[in-house]
Write a protein that holds these residues in place. Sequence first.
Motif, short mmCIF file in Angstrom:
data_model
loop_
_atom_site.label_atom_id
_atom_site.label_comp_id
_atom_site.label_asym_id
_atom_site.label_seq_id
_atom_site.Cartn_x
_atom_site.Cartn_y
_atom_site.Cartn_z
N TRP A 134 33.49 -36.24 37.60
CA TRP A 134 33.55 -34.85 38.06
C TRP A 134 32.28 -34.47 38.81
O TRP A 134 32.32 -33.69 39.76
CB TRP A 134 33.82 -33.91 36.90
CG TRP A 134 35.24 -34.00 36.45
CD1 TRP A 134 35.74 -34.68 35.37
CD2 TRP A 134 36.37 -33.42 37.10
NE1 TRP A 134 37.09 -34.57 35.32
CE2 TRP A 134 37.52 -33.79 36.36
CE3 TRP A 134 36.52 -32.62 38.23
CZ2 TRP A 134 38.79 -33.39 36.72
CZ3 TRP A 134 37.79 -32.22 38.59
CH2 TRP A 134 38.92 -32.60 37.84
N ALA A 135 31.14 -35.02 38.39
CA ALA A 135 29.89 -34.76 39.11
C ALA A 135 29.99 -35.29 40.54
O ALA A 135 29.58 -34.62 41.50
CB ALA A 135 28.72 -35.40 38.39
N ALA A 136 30.57 -36.48 40.69
CA ALA A 136 30.72 -37.07 42.01
C ALA A 136 31.71 -36.29 42.86
O ALA A 136 31.47 -36.03 44.04
CB ALA A 136 31.17 -38.53 41.88
N LEU A 137 32.84 -35.90 42.25
CA LEU A 137 33.87 -35.19 43.00
C LEU A 137 33.40 -33.81 43.46
O LEU A 137 33.63 -33.41 44.61
CB LEU A 137 35.13 -35.04 42.14
CG LEU A 137 35.99 -36.29 41.94
CD1 LEU A 137 37.07 -36.01 40.91
CD2 LEU A 137 36.61 -36.72 43.26
N LEU A 138 32.76 -33.07 42.57
CA LEU A 138 32.40 -31.69 42.86
C LEU A 138 31.13 -31.56 43.70
O LEU A 138 31.03 -30.67 44.55
CB LEU A 138 32.23 -30.91 41.56
CG LEU A 138 33.50 -30.66 40.74
CD1 LEU A 138 33.15 -30.01 39.42
CD2 LEU A 138 34.49 -29.80 41.51
N THR A 139 30.17 -32.43 43.46
CA THR A 139 28.86 -32.25 44.10
C THR A 139 28.38 -33.45 44.90
O THR A 139 27.51 -33.32 45.76
CB THR A 139 27.78 -31.93 43.06
OG1 THR A 139 27.48 -33.11 42.29
CG2 THR A 139 28.24 -30.83 42.12
N GLY A 140 28.89 -34.64 44.59
CA GLY A 140 28.43 -35.84 45.27
C GLY A 140 27.14 -36.41 44.74
O GLY A 140 26.64 -37.40 45.26
N ILE A 141 26.59 -35.81 43.69
CA ILE A 141 25.34 -36.31 43.13
C ILE A 141 25.45 -36.46 41.62
O ILE A 141 25.96 -35.58 40.92
CB ILE A 141 24.15 -35.40 43.48
CG1 ILE A 141 24.39 -33.98 43.00
CG2 ILE A 141 23.86 -35.42 44.97
CD1 ILE A 141 23.19 -33.07 43.18
N ALA A 142 24.98 -37.59 41.10
CA ALA A 142 25.06 -37.85 39.66
C ALA A 142 24.21 -36.89 38.85
O ALA A 142 24.52 -36.58 37.70
CB ALA A 142 24.62 -39.29 39.38
N GLN A 143 23.13 -36.39 39.47
CA GLN A 143 22.21 -35.50 38.75
C GLN A 143 22.84 -34.16 38.37
O GLN A 143 22.27 -33.41 37.58
CB GLN A 143 20.95 -35.25 39.58
CG GLN A 143 20.09 -36.47 39.80
CD GLN A 143 20.57 -37.34 40.95
OE1 GLN A 143 21.62 -37.08 41.54
NE2 GLN A 143 19.82 -38.39 41.26
#
Length: 235
Positions: A134-143
């Motif tokens: 979900w972090a990748a899908l929504l924001t593109g960053i793992a942080q």
Amino acid sequence: MDALMGEQIARAGLADWRKLAQGLHARYLVDDFTTSARFVVAVGEEGDSIGYHPRVSMGPGFVDLKLITPDAVYRDDDDGTELVFEWVTQQDVDLARRISSVAAERGLTADPASVSHVELGLDAADSSRIAPVWAALLTGIAQAQGHGSPSDEIRDPAGRVPNLWFGEPDEGGEARQTFHVEVYVAPEIVEQRIAAAVAAGGTIVDDSQSPGLTVVADQDGHRDIVCADTSSAGR
């Protein structure tokens, strides 16, 4: 800086501002783009003087401001543990006061009842396993996973998308994707917002914690939660 609790924020008497979810929010009404731009510049100068700035968005007839400290500290008096997360601190309160003064000097009107904030919730048995997706899908960053939060909650540092938090699934509810929408509004308009939803065909599912939290469903049973931080409302 230390996180401020609801009663502390209420005592600050920030008439222009409302505490929604983790931060302080304000909306100022403006006549045109030039007025908005000049106001934002003045707000920026106030922020420059203390090395801290709000998040700003502009639209036709308004300027929206959000104040939130990215590394607020909460200390548990019982066990001595500390949590670092996004929340309101004294520097937010101080800058809110400065911004209100700047707005008053320019004859701008605050519209605190119109501020709102939306978050998403997803029931998950193991949030740590699915949160990276979900972090990748929504924001593109793992942080974004756990950003400004002690949990796996997804928060975009750039503020482009709503926060996504993870809840516990219902008993026996495995393999069923359940999203929740939380709408944070000013305490004084909770009843009005719920009444509008009911008039449009919605149903109150649970108001046992109202006005802080009220569950409303549409005609197909999809649930929405209307939230208000009544603890930080001015007396």
